[in-house]
Design a protein around this motif. Structure first.
Motif: not given
Length: 277
Positions: A197-204, A263-266, A271-272
């Motif tokens: 559940p954290r995946f999409s909010p974090a990407i936003s 990708y590494q920075h992303w 993750l943070a």
């Protein structure tokens, strides 16, 4: 035989009995009138006076009145009997039908509950399997140690508890942003698609600072060339896209696919953000 057919049959029988009683009483009444008339006529002929005529008229009136009273009493008795029959039949049949309907509805309710439990168990099993696969994949690359610091998601609590918990946590994370208040949509979409559940909010946040800088309408994730008409539609589409194209949660391989140039920075930034939710 249904209730309506019983009503109709009882009504017909009632009318037939009533007609029969009235006919019999009328016949008796007529016979009485004729008999009294004959007697009066005989008396009048014998006496040769007008007193016989008065007696004849009085007897006929009394006989007719008695006949009418008997008819009225018979009608009242038959009405009471017919109404009682209809009432008892109605109450008995309706009660049986209500019980049958209640039993049927209860059976349908139990079946629906069983189906819901089975679907929930299937959803939990699928999410746990996806989570295990993600961990296995992460263990094979350099992101393993970083991802190990991300807290676990408990799917075994069931849908209601899962959605309630993650709605609150995501709403707190998105407070003050254009996506504020959309925690329940993110949480439900995560449950429906078996995604962290954290995946999409974090990407936003990584892509648009939680929807503050969208390059297309309601596209807070840098998601291709897509645009939507509202946040609910956009969130559901993005979470479903993550499930089908990137897996259960963040991995270095997912970052390489989502943002190849950096990708590494992303990966590190996303993750943070996930750790904050």
């Amino acid at each position: 035989m249904c209730c309506m057919e019983r009503y109709v049959l009882a009504g017909k029988r009632y009318k037939q009995r009533k007609s029969s009683i009235v006919a019999k009483i009328a016949t008796v009444g007529c016979a009485s009138v004729v008999l009294v008339g004959c007697i009066g006529f005989g008396v009048a002929s014998a006496g040769g006076t007008s007193s016989g005529e008065g007696a004849f008229g009085m007897d006929a009136s009394v006989a007719a009145s008695s006949a009418q009273e008997r008819i009225a009493m018979a009608e009242q008795t038959d009405d009471a009997t017919g109404n009682s029959l209809l009432a008892s039949t109605s109450q008995r049949d309706i009660s049986l039908n209500v019980e049958a309907i209640e039993e049927e509805l209860e059976a349908e309710r139990r079946a629906a509950e069983e189906l819901a439990r089975a679907e929930e168990a299937e959803r939990i099993a699928a999410a746990e399997a996806a989570k295990a696969a993600q961990r296995e994949a992460a263990a094979r690359n350099a992101s393993a140690s970083a991802l190990s610091t991300l807290s676990d998601v408990d799917w075994s609590v069931g849908e209601d508890a899962f959605v309630a918990e993650w709605t609150q946590r995501i709403d707190a994370y998105l407070a003050g942003s254009p996506l504020a208040g959309m925690g329940s949509v993110f949480a439900q979409a995560a449950w429906d698609n078996g995604v962290d559940p954290r995946f999409s909010p974090a990407i936003s946040n990584t892509e648009s600072t939680k929807g503050s800088h969208c390059f297309l309408p309601y596209n807070a994730w840098g998601w291709g060339n897509s645009s939507w008409s509202n946040w609910t539609e956009a969130i559901n589409a993005h979470v479903a896209g993550l499930a089908s194209g990137y897996g259960y949660s963040l991995t270095l391989a997912a970052a390489q696919k989502y943002c190849p140039p950096t990708y590494q920075h992303w990966f590190d930034v996303t993750l943070a953000q996930m750790k904050l939710i």
